[in-house]
Write a protein that holds these residues in place. Structure first.
Motif, PDB file in Angstrom:
ATOM      1  N   ASP A  37       0.823  -1.409   0.046  1.00 24.71           N
ATOM      2  CA  ASP A  37       0.010   0.142   0.103  1.00 24.71           C
ATOM      3  C   ASP A  37       0.849   1.168   0.089  1.00 24.71           C
ATOM      4  OD1 ASP A  37      -2.138  -1.501  -0.172  1.00 24.71           O
ATOM      5  OD2 ASP A  37      -2.687  -1.219   1.974  1.00 24.71           O
ATOM      6  N   LYS A  38       2.131   1.242   0.471  1.00 27.81           N
ATOM      7  CA  LYS A  38       2.931   2.327   0.882  1.00 27.81           C
ATOM      8  C   LYS A  38       3.350   2.774  -0.815  1.00 27.81           C
ATOM      9  CE  LYS A  38       4.722   5.058   3.958  1.00 27.81           C
ATOM     10  NZ  LYS A  38       4.101   5.480   5.083  1.00 27.81           N
ATOM     11  N   VAL A  39       3.588   1.904  -1.607  1.00 26.56           N
ATOM     12  CA  VAL A  39       4.072   2.232  -3.075  1.00 26.56           C
ATOM     13  C   VAL A  39       2.787   2.776  -3.789  1.00 26.56           C
ATOM     14  CG1 VAL A  39       3.832   0.084  -4.031  1.00 26.56           C
ATOM     15  CG2 VAL A  39       5.417   1.841  -4.929  1.00 26.56           C
ATOM     16  N   GLU A  40       1.627   2.148  -3.454  1.00 27.05           N
ATOM     17  CA  GLU A  40       0.283   2.565  -4.118  1.00 27.05           C
ATOM     18  C   GLU A  40       0.138   4.036  -3.737  1.00 27.05           C
ATOM     19  OE1 GLU A  40      -2.082  -0.434  -3.134  1.00 27.05           O
ATOM     20  OE2 GLU A  40      -1.435  -1.920  -4.509  1.00 27.05           O
ATOM     21  N   ASP A  41       0.229   4.337  -2.267  1.00 29.86           N
ATOM     22  CA  ASP A  41      -0.037   5.657  -1.781  1.00 29.86           C
ATOM     23  C   ASP A  41       0.989   6.662  -2.523  1.00 29.86           C
ATOM     24  OD1 ASP A  41      -1.799   4.702  -0.138  1.00 29.86           O
ATOM     25  OD2 ASP A  41      -0.696   4.560   1.479  1.00 29.86           O
ATOM     26  N   GLY A  42       2.323   6.353  -2.906  1.00 30.84           N
ATOM     27  CA  GLY A  42       2.929   6.937  -3.207  1.00 30.84           C
ATOM     28  C   GLY A  42       2.624   7.307  -4.901  1.00 30.84           C
ATOM     29  N   ILE A  43       2.233   6.618  -5.527  1.00 27.83           N
ATOM     30  CA  ILE A  43       1.605   6.919  -6.923  1.00 27.83           C
ATOM     31  C   ILE A  43       0.366   7.663  -6.812  1.00 27.83           C
ATOM     32  CG2 ILE A  43       0.379   5.681  -8.569  1.00 27.83           C
ATOM     33  CD1 ILE A  43       2.230   3.235  -8.327  1.00 27.83           C
ATOM     34  N   LYS A  44      -0.475   7.381  -5.664  1.00 29.66           N
ATOM     35  CA  LYS A  44      -1.718   8.500  -5.523  1.00 29.66           C
ATOM     36  C   LYS A  44      -1.106   9.892  -5.386  1.00 29.66           C
ATOM     37  CE  LYS A  44      -4.723   5.133  -3.653  1.00 29.66           C
ATOM     38  NZ  LYS A  44      -5.355   4.618  -2.485  1.00 29.66           N
ATOM     39  N   LEU A  45      -0.108  10.082  -4.635  1.00 28.54           N
ATOM     40  CA  LEU A  45       0.499  11.364  -4.345  1.00 28.54           C
ATOM     41  C   LEU A  45       0.843  12.084  -5.685  1.00 28.54           C
ATOM     42  CD1 LEU A  45       2.463  11.131  -1.043  1.00 28.54           C
ATOM     43  CD2 LEU A  45       0.458  12.141  -1.459  1.00 28.54           C
TER      44      LEU A  45
END
Length: 358
Positions: free
Chosen positions: A298-306
């Motif tokens: 989820d941490k890399v997916e959150d980065g993509i959202k940012l």
């Protein structure tokens, strides 16, 4: 070779310079803050553009859009971050119509070099998604790094057919069963998990999409000026283009569409709801660790959202159309994400309750 690509369009900072800058930044961050753990998360995404023909870019291509904008050209991004803080340590720009397995294959050596030689982490774990799975990729990773990922449940029917009452393990909100199996040249530990919340989410999504398909057919049917005596070709085309075509059938009765559910196919689909098949290349890895590490992506997916947040980094829509400018823009965007993550880290260690999305 492309007559539209002139030397002027190729001018700009060489890609090797961006790679060198990124490595030096990652090395300095590790030396100063020691942010990086031994677990790293890798994922890919794409960003739509408003390019129109004729294109002057080799990178921007038509692709299956993560944002559902399939009519537009896209650029692809491969991103790797650390598990604890989500700080980027590697990124690569690629043609959006390139398959994830090929993109990952090209990135493996650079990833391992950055983690082992730049950050100086030896016993590392990489978390990937199922789109990166291939025998060639696993051969490249073998004996160099441990990795955790997921497999298609449908490819391992003997596990998905096991009744829930026979699941022997429980961890947090998951029921699970474990197995060991040789997959794509690797002796793996497999963990099939079941989660009630995921079941309800997938069931709701499935039912919603079936209803959308039926509504689309009804609307198309109502547009015919003459009452159909049989299922029109236009309706058949709608069905054939849908991912849900095998779950319903349509017939004509007294000039109106009549829908029937394909019960056998729906039952097969429902058996997969709520289930995720995880694997670890190290077949001695603890089950709870496999579950926790996989869901930490989820941490890399959150980065993509940012990166995609229109009020923050705002990657899309991109205002550049030549490859060198696109590459420079991608580099600046990922560096912005790096700065945001370091700000979050510094705020956290100083007990400042602030998030980068505020």
């Amino acid at each position: 070779k492309n007559p539209e690509i002139t030397e002027e369009l190729k001018t700009g900072i060489d890609d090797e310079i961006f790679i060198k800058i990124e490595k030096e930044l990652v090395r300095n961050i590790q030396n100063k803050y020691e942010l990086f753990s031994d677990v790293f998360l890798y994922d890919t995404t794409n960003f739509f553009t408003f390019f129109k023909e004729p294109l002057r870019s080799f990178i921007a291509k038509s692709a299956k859009s993560k944002a559902g904008r399939n009519n537009l050209k896209h650029t692809g991004l491969a991103l790797c971050v650390d598990k604890q803080w989500g700080v980027p340590l590697f990124h690569s720009l690629y043609r959006a119509n390139s398959h994830d397995t090929k993109t990952f294959n090209k990135a493996i050596e650079d990833l391992i070099h950055i983690i082992k030689d730049v950050i100086k982490v030896e016993n590392m774990m990489l978390v990937i998604d199922k789109g990166n799975n291939s025998k060639d990729n696993f051969e490249k990773l073998m004996d160099k790094i441990q990795w955790i990922g997921s497999l298609k449940v449908s490819d391992h029917q003997e596990l998905s057919d096991i009744e829930l009452k026979d699941y022997t393990g429980r961890y947090k909100e998951y029921k699970y069963i474990t197995s060991k199996k040789h997959v794509m040249g690797v002796d793996m530990k497999l963990v099939l998990t079941y989660n009630d919340k995921l079941y309800r989410k997938q069931e709701n999504s499935f039912n919603t999409n079936i209803e959308k398909l039926k509504n689309k057919i009804n609307i198309k049917w109502s547009e015919y000026k003459r009452t159909p005596k049989r299922v029109p070709k236009g309706i058949k085309n709608i069905l054939s283009e849908s991912h849900y075509k095998k779950y319903i059938s349509v017939r004509c009765r007294k000039g109106k569409p009549v829908f029937s559910d394909t019960a056998e196919e729906i039952d097969k689909k429902r058996k997969k709801f709520g289930k995720t098949l995880l694997f670890a290349s190290n077949d001695t890895k603890r089950t709870c660790d496999i579950i926790d590490l996989y869901h930490s992506k989820d941490k890399v997916e959150d980065g993509i959202k940012l990166l995609k947040d229109p009020h923050l980094i705002s990657w899309q829509p991109m205002r550049h159309w030549t490859d060198t400018k696109i590459r420079a823009f991608a580099f600046c965007s990922v560096m912005a994400l790096m700065i945001l993550r370091i700000m979050e880290y510094k705020a956290t260690i100083n007990d400042i309750d602030r998030k980068s999305t505020r």
